[in-house]
Write a protein that holds these residues in place. Structure first.
Motif, PDB file in Angstrom:
ATOM      1  N   TYR A  44      42.061  44.805  50.884  1.00 46.91           N
ATOM      2  CA  TYR A  44      41.995  45.563  52.363  1.00 46.91           C
ATOM      3  C   TYR A  44      42.829  44.644  52.336  1.00 46.91           C
ATOM      4  CZ  TYR A  44      41.347  46.464  57.001  1.00 46.91           C
ATOM      5  OH  TYR A  44      41.680  46.432  58.384  1.00 46.91           O
ATOM      6  N   GLN A  45      44.318  44.901  53.015  1.00 49.41           N
ATOM      7  CA  GLN A  45      45.302  44.771  53.688  1.00 49.41           C
ATOM      8  C   GLN A  45      46.112  42.937  52.728  1.00 49.41           C
ATOM      9  OE1 GLN A  45      47.121  46.036  56.671  1.00 49.41           O
ATOM     10  NE2 GLN A  45      45.933  47.590  55.490  1.00 49.41           N
ATOM     11  N   GLY A  46      46.089  43.023  51.935  1.00 43.67           N
ATOM     12  CA  GLY A  46      46.282  42.577  50.777  1.00 43.67           C
ATOM     13  C   GLY A  46      45.562  41.799  50.403  1.00 43.67           C
ATOM     14  N   THR A  47      44.110  41.533  50.964  1.00 39.44           N
ATOM     15  CA  THR A  47      43.535  40.124  50.552  1.00 39.44           C
ATOM     16  C   THR A  47      42.244  40.733  49.519  1.00 39.44           C
ATOM     17  OG1 THR A  47      43.481  39.019  52.344  1.00 39.44           O
ATOM     18  CG2 THR A  47      41.429  39.061  51.652  1.00 39.44           C
ATOM     19  N   LYS A  48      41.661  40.405  48.901  1.00 35.88           N
ATOM     20  CA  LYS A  48      41.216  41.311  47.297  1.00 35.88           C
ATOM     21  C   LYS A  48      39.347  40.990  47.719  1.00 35.88           C
ATOM     22  CE  LYS A  48      43.828  40.807  43.590  1.00 35.88           C
ATOM     23  NZ  LYS A  48      43.732  40.313  42.720  1.00 35.88           N
ATOM     24  N   VAL A  49      38.956  41.937  48.253  1.00 33.44           N
ATOM     25  CA  VAL A  49      37.465  41.856  48.700  1.00 33.44           C
ATOM     26  C   VAL A  49      36.136  42.578  47.605  1.00 33.44           C
ATOM     27  CG1 VAL A  49      35.864  42.751  50.341  1.00 33.44           C
ATOM     28  CG2 VAL A  49      38.153  42.584  50.520  1.00 33.44           C
ATOM     29  N   ASN A  50      35.187  41.570  47.066  1.00 35.95           N
ATOM     30  CA  ASN A  50      34.234  41.653  46.497  1.00 35.95           C
ATOM     31  C   ASN A  50      33.041  42.721  46.686  1.00 35.95           C
ATOM     32  OD1 ASN A  50      32.789  42.658  44.086  1.00 35.95           O
ATOM     33  ND2 ASN A  50      33.206  40.463  42.950  1.00 35.95           N
TER      34      ASN A  50
END
Length: 519
Positions: free
Chosen positions: A303-309
């Motif tokens: 999301y917007q360059g940030t990885k989310v698990n």
């Protein structure tokens, strides 16, 4: 509008007039396509060019011309319908002199119908060789330039119809939104929840603290309010004996706009009798992780360059634990109400005169912790002071059995074990109204009918609200809520143009510039 655009519009209208003079029906309603582009593509994609040439089946599709190359006695154009895009090839010999001559005046953006057979070009591109061509709707305005598309963000929001024509990513976002809502219904229905509808116009706006939109019903001679939340009506249904209910609803709050807020937004609210907020944490974790996997094919997204698990299990912590672990607040401060109030003031938090340590602690959490919660995190044990509808925790009545879900630093869901004691509920609502008494933007009135319903007895229950718009933002990597709402609210164009003119005049006054010279 620029002189260039004015000239293009003039040329388009002149073309339309010329076509009409030639007898072309510019807005016909007789062509009925038998196929979609999506149906055509697999039929010919795997076949060799020679095999396609031997096929004698005729297809018919309709759509918008998105690009065009005209030659002396032939032309290529790409046609797009709701399902996809395909190339069309036309020849003067196949269409006839008269129709081919009129086609020379057709434009990119026109909606047309074609009939013909599939073939492959020398480069291997699947195409339709058209032997019939029909004008369905003449486009009088040009589409944005092919290579740059609709680059102005505000124009994309204001003219969503153009955005959807030229921006495949935008179309994909809204298809995903539809899928998300359909899957939510499927998920809850499969678990015994019943979808219901509650009033959008309410005599007393409740279920949240927000400024409502107000209107007046002439026949009843009474003021009504667009709902700020459906909560109190859904709880009435629990009283009535419906033990699992949900509503995917539109809420309205007469407040500001931002990348996360729109005055009209979509919420999922659901309530389950004989359940606690722990049950809803489990259900929420299951629902959102499953949605992500169904929509994106994975639970690990960016999301917007940030990885989310989003794969379970998700982290769970109390508000105090979050302040200690994430913000580094001394536990001794959180245990002392006076020190909590002092810390809030040190951090520049402005509190109402009647606000207590619970409000101060919540404001500290929002300032110091919220944006740092990237992977999904349930934050529990919200102060009773800021949770007027939530059940008190039996071990510590200063907090409630409530959670909020945070992902990428944003609140995505709010839930709690419901307060079903009518005496406690009345006292807390009265206290909330008294505290907001100086705020003219908030409606101040007890919902006596809701309190009466509680007096009939509401079962123990848990309820939750999930922001659909924010959820879709997360699943589609959209930076703004306006990217996931088809027609977001914006300032009127007239006001914006007035501001631009005023700003330009001010700049001229400041710099000494005028329209004809620069002195």
């Amino acid at each position: 509008m620029s002189k260039e655009n004015t000239q293009i519009l003039k040329q388009r209208r002149e073309k339309a007039d010329a076509l009409a003079d030639l007898g072309v029906n510019l807005y016909s309603n007789t062509f009925k396509p038998a196929n979609t582009v999506k149906e055509l593509l697999p039929k010919g994609a795997h076949l060799a060019a020679e095999t396609l040439d031997e096929t004698n089946y005729t297809y018919s599709v309709a759509g918008r011309i998105m690009s065009m190359r005209k030659f002396g006695k032939a032309a290529f154009f790409h046609l797009t319908d709701t399902s996809g895009r395909i190339q069309v090839y036309i020849k003067k010999d196949a269409l006839g002199d008269e129709l081919f001559a009129t086609f020379k005046k057709w434009d990119i953006g026109d909606i047309v119908g074609i009939e013909g057979k599939l073939f492959k070009t020398k480069t291997g591109e699947l195409s339709v060789m058209a032997d019939k061509l029909v004008m369905i709707s003449k486009s009088l305005r040009p589409l944005p330039e092919k290579w740059h598309g609709l680059t102005d963000v505000e124009t994309r929001y204001r003219q969503r119809y153009v955005d959807l024509i030229v921006t495949p990513e935008s179309r994909d976002t809204f298809r995903k939104r539809v899928t998300v809502i359909r899957l939510i219904r499927e998920f809850l229905s499969n678990r015994g929840f019943m979808e219901v509808e509650t009033p959008m116009m309410q005599p007393v706006p409740g279920g949240a603290t927000a400024k409502p939109f107000k209107t007046h019903h002439n026949a009843l001679d009474m003021d009504l309010y667009l709902r700020i939340a459906p909560e109190l009506y859904l709880k009435r249904l629990l009283v009535g004996g419906f033990e699992k209910v949900f509503e995917i609803n539109r809420n309205f709050r007469n407040e500001g706009l931002s990348t996360r807020h729109n005055p009209e937004f979509t919420m999922l609210e659901f309530y389950q009798a004989y359940a606690t907020y722990h049950d809803l944490m489990d259900l929420t974790e299951e629902l959102i992780s499953w949605l992500c996997d169904e929509v994106n094919g994975t639970m690990e997204i960016e999301y917007q360059g940030t990885k989310v698990n989003l794969a379970p299990p998700w982290k769970r912590m109390t508000m105090d634990e979050a302040l200690i672990e994430v913000a580094g607040v001394d536990p001794a401060i959180l245990a002392d109400n006076d020190k909590v109030m002092e810390l809030a003031k040190e951090k520049g938090i402005k509190l109402e005169e009647q606000a207590g340590p619970g409000k101060a602690k919540t404001e500290l959490f929002e300032l110091l912790v919220e944006e740092k919660l990237i992977d999904p995190t349930f934050v529990t044990s919200y102060p009773t002071e800021v949770s007027p509808l939530a059940r008190r925790n039996e071990e510590n009545p200063e907090v409630t059995d409530r959670f909020e879900l945070f992902v990428t630093g944003r609140e995505l869901a709010n839930a709690f074990s419901e307060l079903n004691d009518p005496v406690d509920q009345r006292q807390r609502l009265e206290k909330q109204i008294a505290e907001k008494g100086g705020d003219e933007e908030i409606h101040h009135e007890l919902d006596e009918d809701f309190l009466r319903a509680l007096e009939y007895g509401m079962p123990s229950a848990a309820g939750e609200g999930i922001g659909i718009d924010r959820l879709v933002m997360l699943l589609t990597d959209a930076p703004s809520i306006r990217d996931v709402i088809l027609f977001p609210h914006l300032k009127p164009e007239v006001k914006l143009q007035g501001k631009k003119k005023k700003k330009k005049k001010q700049q001229q006054a400041d710099t000494g510039e005028c329209g004809k010279c620069k002195n």
